[in-house]
Scaffold this motif. Structure first.
Motif, mmCIF file in Angstrom:
data_model
loop_
_atom_site.group_PDB
_atom_site.id
_atom_site.type_symbol
_atom_site.label_atom_id
_atom_site.label_comp_id
_atom_site.label_asym_id
_atom_site.label_seq_id
_atom_site.Cartn_x
_atom_site.Cartn_y
_atom_site.Cartn_z
ATOM 1 N N MET A 1 0.818 -1.210 0.000
ATOM 2 C CA MET A 1 0.000 0.000 0.000
ATOM 3 C C MET A 1 0.859 1.271 0.000
ATOM 4 O O MET A 1 0.368 2.351 -0.331
ATOM 5 C CB MET A 1 -0.923 0.005 1.210
ATOM 6 N N LEU A 2 2.145 1.160 0.344
ATOM 7 C CA LEU A 2 2.999 2.342 0.353
ATOM 8 C C LEU A 2 3.053 2.976 -1.035
ATOM 9 O O LEU A 2 2.998 4.207 -1.171
ATOM 10 C CB LEU A 2 4.403 1.980 0.828
ATOM 11 N N GLY A 3 3.157 2.156 -2.063
ATOM 12 C CA GLY A 3 3.151 2.679 -3.421
ATOM 13 C C GLY A 3 1.828 3.310 -3.786
ATOM 14 O O GLY A 3 1.778 4.298 -4.534
ATOM 15 N N ASN B 1 9.147 10.726 4.498
ATOM 16 C CA ASN B 1 9.938 11.454 5.485
ATOM 17 C C ASN B 1 11.211 10.721 5.875
ATOM 18 O O ASN B 1 11.668 10.789 7.021
ATOM 19 C CB ASN B 1 9.077 11.757 6.728
ATOM 20 N N GLY B 2 11.782 9.984 4.918
ATOM 21 C CA GLY B 2 13.015 9.260 5.191
ATOM 22 C C GLY B 2 12.837 7.994 6.011
ATOM 23 O O GLY B 2 13.818 7.430 6.510
ATOM 24 N N ALA B 3 11.623 7.514 6.162
ATOM 25 C CA ALA B 3 11.382 6.299 6.950
ATOM 26 C C ALA B 3 12.089 5.102 6.313
ATOM 27 O O ALA B 3 12.042 4.924 5.094
ATOM 28 C CB ALA B 3 9.886 6.015 7.046
ATOM 29 N N PRO B 4 12.729 4.263 7.119
ATOM 30 C CA PRO B 4 13.343 3.030 6.591
ATOM 31 C C PRO B 4 12.267 1.974 6.398
ATOM 32 O O PRO B 4 12.144 1.022 7.166
ATOM 33 C CB PRO B 4 14.331 2.650 7.685
ATOM 34 N N THR B 5 11.468 2.155 5.368
ATOM 35 C CA THR B 5 10.263 1.333 5.204
ATOM 36 C C THR B 5 10.578 -0.157 5.128
ATOM 37 O O THR B 5 9.820 -0.980 5.642
ATOM 38 C CB THR B 5 9.476 1.779 3.958
ATOM 39 N N GLY B 6 11.699 -0.527 4.476
ATOM 40 C CA GLY B 6 12.039 -1.943 4.373
ATOM 41 C C GLY B 6 12.296 -2.575 5.719
ATOM 42 O O GLY B 6 11.784 -3.665 6.024
ATOM 43 N N PRO C 1 16.452 4.765 3.431
ATOM 44 C CA PRO C 1 15.414 5.770 3.717
ATOM 45 C C PRO C 1 14.473 5.939 2.526
ATOM 46 O O PRO C 1 14.912 5.993 1.376
ATOM 47 C CB PRO C 1 16.211 7.055 3.964
ATOM 48 N N ASN C 2 13.190 6.007 2.801
ATOM 49 C CA ASN C 2 12.195 6.276 1.768
ATOM 50 C C ASN C 2 11.920 7.767 1.797
ATOM 51 O O ASN C 2 11.283 8.272 2.719
ATOM 52 C CB ASN C 2 10.921 5.467 2.044
ATOM 53 N N SER D 1 10.579 -4.508 -4.708
ATOM 54 C CA SER D 1 10.236 -3.726 -3.527
ATOM 55 C C SER D 1 10.621 -2.262 -3.708
ATOM 56 O O SER D 1 9.874 -1.358 -3.331
ATOM 57 C CB SER D 1 10.924 -4.305 -2.288
ATOM 58 N N ALA D 2 11.780 -2.021 -4.318
ATOM 59 C CA ALA D 2 12.217 -0.645 -4.550
ATOM 60 C C ALA D 2 11.282 0.067 -5.516
ATOM 61 O O ALA D 2 11.018 1.267 -5.374
ATOM 62 C CB ALA D 2 13.646 -0.636 -5.089
ATOM 63 N N ALA D 3 10.757 -0.671 -6.495
ATOM 64 C CA ALA D 3 9.896 -0.058 -7.507
ATOM 65 C C ALA D 3 8.462 0.122 -7.036
ATOM 66 O O ALA D 3 7.805 1.110 -7.387
ATOM 67 C CB ALA D 3 9.905 -0.909 -8.778
ATOM 68 N N ALA D 4 7.966 -0.824 -6.225
ATOM 69 C CA ALA D 4 6.541 -0.823 -5.870
ATOM 70 C C ALA D 4 6.267 -0.562 -4.398
ATOM 71 O O ALA D 4 5.131 -0.325 -4.003
ATOM 72 C CB ALA D 4 5.905 -2.151 -6.270
ATOM 73 N N GLY D 5 7.307 -0.644 -3.560
ATOM 74 C CA GLY D 5 7.110 -0.401 -2.134
ATOM 75 C C GLY D 5 6.558 -1.585 -1.380
ATOM 76 O O GLY D 5 6.243 -1.466 -0.194
ATOM 77 N N ASN D 6 6.411 -2.744 -2.038
ATOM 78 C CA ASN D 6 5.859 -3.898 -1.339
ATOM 79 C C ASN D 6 6.959 -4.640 -0.576
ATOM 80 O O ASN D 6 8.118 -4.265 -0.612
ATOM 81 C CB ASN D 6 5.117 -4.826 -2.313
#
Length: 433
Positions: free
Chosen positions: A277-279, A370-375, A365-366, A343-348
């Motif tokens: 859902m991040l993407g 806001n730079g969150a380390p989403t992975g 950082p994403n 994951s880098a392309a879609a955020g999943n």
């Protein structure tokens, strides 16, 4: 290269699919590979992040051309797949299957290639164990290469929380929201009282998250329908209805959000976010005229603890004339290295252990969030996740049985009792029992 972008009804479709496909089996060529150049068709849905990977695969495999189709939502992809199953033709060489309707696909699993014939068993240890098991039918046939899974955190708008006098840095937000769903709604009441605005976008996604978190959802682990007399399910429904009654829902339309503007104009402050859902959030903000400065962030917390929402598989229909080549492509797309790129392309978030470890270690950082380390956050949210059994009508119950009454709740046209009664009526009408 060409890039283009067990309801009663479902039971009938599945039956028709079986007859039609059996009748057409002798005309498919039995999956024999032809000499020379081949074209492989692929159908996905939502945001898969595969476009660059298709190009990479074509460059590494001269003679292979990929024709890709992407359907907007998983629900529409389900309709497309079952329509083509019923017709006995039209399915792509590689078809993405969503977790929510995998149970329905399992009822016609013999219409998909057994991937153990193409070496998937040698990769069993690549995936988290429950992902591989999900794609295994009762006869032991494996019909899907696992793509992503859906560990879930909370997306939130930092400036919106600040306007309510609440903390906005992600560590403090994680501490603020740590607790059960009742606590999440109580914090939402504080927010609503301070700002007069809604806490979450609409009830449907919150409800789906609550159900996914239960040990047993719409079905028991042995496959029995588990809705009408499910006291825990009904209690959760009442809890959500109370939150809606207190003004916590923005009554948005799923997959629309006012053309993305509601993510930008402060219509709601929090949003349930499985990795994929991040993407979607980023795309909606940009569609609505916003950007990273709009202030969305991602916190390592979820009401009630670990939860999984979604995830998909790549399958090869028996009707494919290039089953071996299709399985090779699906295998490559789901290797850990490719899952990191996806994951880098879609955020999943990937389902392979190696890719998960890479994302956790890199903690990239994403910039949009806001730079969150989403992975690494998603890796933490994946701890303790156990996939819930999904029965044949799971997605239909979520979308068509509970969808309308939840929308009525959001619009103020129903209360907890009447909305639950409406859901049960729809259950009897669409699913039976």
């Amino acid at each position: 290269m060409k890039f283009s972008r067990h309801t009663k009804v479902a039971a009938a479709v599945a039956g028709a699919a079986t007859i039609a496909l059996l009748a057409s089996a002798c005309s498919t060529g039995g999956g024999e590979e032809s000499d020379g150049d081949i074209t492989l068709t692929v159908t996905t849905f939502g945001t898969f992040g595969y476009d660059d990977l298709y190009t990479e695969y074509e460059e590494a495999n001269p003679g292979v051309t990929i024709e890709a189709t992407n359907i907007d939502t998983g629900g529409n992809a389900r309709t497309d797949a079952f329509t083509k199953l019923a017709a006995g033709s039209g399915l792509s060489d590689v078809v993405a299957i969503e977790e929510g309707w995998l149970g329905a696909i399992m009822e016609v699993s013999d219409q998909f290639a057994d991937l153990t014939e193409y070496g998937i068993a040698d990769r069993k240890g690549d995936w988290v164990d429950w992902k591989y098991e999900q794609a295994t039918d009762p006869e032991g046939r494996v019909i899907g290469y696992g793509t992503d899974i859906g560990p879930t955190g909370i997306c939130y708008n930092g400036p919106a929380l600040e306007a309510a006098g609440l903390p906005s840095d992600r560590e403090s937000v994680a501490e603020l929201l740590n607790g059960d769903w009742a606590h999440y709604f109580d914090v939402g009441r504080q927010y609503q009282q301070a700002t007069g605005k809604a806490w979450f976008d609409h009830s449907g996604f919150v409800w789906n998250s609550m159900v996914n978190q239960m040990p047993e959802g719409y079905y028991t682990t042995d496959g029995e329908l588990n809705v009408e007399d499910n006291a825990d399910l009904k209690a959760n429904f009442g809890l959500l209805a109370g939150a809606v009654d207190d003004g916590l829902s923005a009554a948005q339309t799923a997959w629309d959000w006012n053309g993305g503007k509601s993510f930008v104009d402060g219509a709601f402050a929090t949003f349930v976010c499985p990795g994929w859902m991040l993407g979607v959030v980023e795309g909606q903000v940009e569609t609505g005229g916003g950007d990273a400065s709009t202030g969305w962030d991602f916190a390592d917390v979820f009401p009630g603890g670990a939860a999984n929402w979604g995830g998909a598989f790549l399958s090869v229909p028996e009707t494919s004339e290039h089953k071996e080549a299709a399985a090779k492509l699906a295998d490559w797309l789901t290797q850990p290295e490719q899952q990191v790129k996806q994951s880098a392309a879609a955020g999943n978030f990937p389902s392979t252990i190696g890719a998960q470890e890479t994302l956790a270690e890199e903690a990239t950082p994403n910039e949009f969030f806001n730079g969150a380390p989403t992975g690494s956050i998603l890796a933490a949210r994946a701890e303790g996740v156990v996939a819930q059994f999904k029965g044949p009508d799971d997605s239909v119950i979520q979308e068509n049985v509970f969808g309308p009454p939840l929308s009525a709740l959001d619009r103020g046209e129903a209360d907890a009792t009447s909305a639950w009664d409406q859901a049960i009526e729809l259950l009897h009408e669409l699913v039976g029992e």
